[in-house]
Design an enzyme around this catalytic site. Structure first.
Site, mmCIF file in Angstrom:
data_model
loop_
_atom_site.group_PDB
_atom_site.id
_atom_site.type_symbol
_atom_site.label_atom_id
_atom_site.label_comp_id
_atom_site.label_asym_id
_atom_site.label_seq_id
_atom_site.Cartn_x
_atom_site.Cartn_y
_atom_site.Cartn_z
ATOM 1 N N ASP A 15 0.786 -1.257 0.000
ATOM 2 C CA ASP A 15 0.000 0.000 0.000
ATOM 3 C C ASP A 15 0.812 1.298 0.000
ATOM 4 O O ASP A 15 0.516 2.217 0.781
ATOM 5 C CB ASP A 15 -0.957 0.012 1.218
ATOM 6 C CG ASP A 15 -1.973 -1.115 1.171
ATOM 7 O OD1 ASP A 15 -1.972 -1.906 0.212
ATOM 8 O OD2 ASP A 15 -2.787 -1.214 2.121
ATOM 9 N N LYS A 113 -6.979 -4.838 -3.096
ATOM 10 C CA LYS A 113 -7.689 -5.414 -1.947
ATOM 11 C C LYS A 113 -8.591 -4.361 -1.324
ATOM 12 O O LYS A 113 -8.357 -3.168 -1.495
ATOM 13 C CB LYS A 113 -6.686 -5.958 -0.925
ATOM 14 C CG LYS A 113 -5.790 -4.881 -0.353
ATOM 15 C CD LYS A 113 -4.802 -5.445 0.639
ATOM 16 C CE LYS A 113 -3.952 -4.357 1.246
ATOM 17 N NZ LYS A 113 -4.686 -3.359 2.015
ATOM 18 N N CYS A 158 -1.715 -2.937 7.727
ATOM 19 C CA CYS A 158 -1.679 -3.861 6.580
ATOM 20 C C CYS A 158 -0.410 -4.701 6.522
ATOM 21 O O CYS A 158 -0.464 -5.867 6.125
ATOM 22 C CB CYS A 158 -1.930 -3.096 5.295
ATOM 23 S SG CYS A 158 -3.660 -2.525 5.195
HETATM 24 C C1 VGL Z 1 -4.408 0.625 5.798
HETATM 25 C C2 VGL Z 1 -5.939 1.578 7.204
HETATM 26 C C3 VGL Z 1 -6.907 1.480 6.243
HETATM 27 C C4 VGL Z 1 -3.002 0.161 5.589
HETATM 28 C C5 VGL Z 1 -5.376 0.514 4.824
HETATM 29 O O1 VGL Z 1 -2.555 0.102 4.417
HETATM 30 O O2 VGL Z 1 -2.315 -0.134 6.597
HETATM 31 N N1 VGL Z 1 -4.704 1.139 6.991
HETATM 32 N N2 VGL Z 1 -6.620 0.952 5.046
#
Ligand code: VGL
Ligand code: ZN
Length: 212
Positions: A15, A113, A158
């Site tokens: 991410d 995702k 994540c």
């Molecule tokens: C994430 C919060 C919400 C992450 C993704 O990538 O850690 N955290 N969505």
């Protein structure tokens, strides 16, 4: 002790998207500082995979989807506790795009995702209902990628859940700690350190790699 990597190793970058970087909707302090490091790590791996948080409008994880809820509150979703976030990583938005400094041209897979409206997915392997698979473990098994080095955002969400699920599914997981940054809610970092240690997932420093 140097870690020599081989044909069954992959770098999994979690991410690394604009919304998680300074100026983004769910900005993580210093998140952009890890981009050059991750580019360097990418050069050391034959196989690089990225994940991309990819939410539809009114996603269950957005505080604004719920009545009278604030970001960072925890709700009881049908599948269990779910932290609420500011609206982030909307499909096709600039916030969902990868940081423009991320440059790993030989990336082989981008795994999206969190695209189901009613289920969040922190882990690259399994959604937050802990049942719905993302398909990653099947892909990795077929590709014989058995050892994964994890980096990216966020260490305490994540990256954490991807590491624990990957380990539970039988992959050898190693977290490159200085190539991550944390959201840091309540005790999330301490809990992540403890959970990784309890599962036998090592955290190493990138220097153990880049000095090879
Ligand atoms: C994430 C919060 C919400 C992450 C993704 O990538 O850690 N955290 N969505
Ligand atoms: Zn998200």
């Amino acid at each position: 002790m140097p870690i020599l990597h081989g044909p069954n190793d992959a770098l999994l970058v979690i991410d690394l998207q604009n919304d998680f970087c300074p100026g983004g909707a769910l900005a993580i302090p210093e998140a952009d500082a890890i981009v050059p490091l991750i580019n360097s790590l990418g050069e050391r791996f034959d196989h690089v995979l990225l994940t991309q948080d990819w939410h539809p409008p009114h996603h269950i994880s957005f505080a604004a989807t719920h009545v009278d809820k604030q970001a960072f509150e925890v709700i009881q979703a049908p599948y269990g506790p779910q932290t609420l976030w500011p609206e982030h990583c909307l499909q096709h938005s600039t916030g969902a795009a990868f940081h423009t400094g991320l440059e790993i041209p030989h990336t082989e897979l981008i795994l999206r995702k969190g695209f189901r409206r009613d289920i969040d997915s922190y882990s690259a392997f399994q959604e937050n209902d802990q049942i719905t698979p993302t398909g990653l473990s099947g892909y990795l098994r077929e590709r014989k990628l058995t050892r994964l080095f994890l980096c990216g955002l966020a260490y305490d969400f994540c990256v954490r859940h991807s590491a624990l699920d990957g380990s539970r599914l039988g992959f050898e997981i190693i977290v490159i700690e200085d190539a991550t940054r944390s959201v840091n809610l309540l005790n999330s970092v301490v809990e992540t350190n403890a959970a990784l240690a309890a599962s036998g997932v090592p955290c190493i420093q990138s220097s153990e790699f880049l000095s090879l």
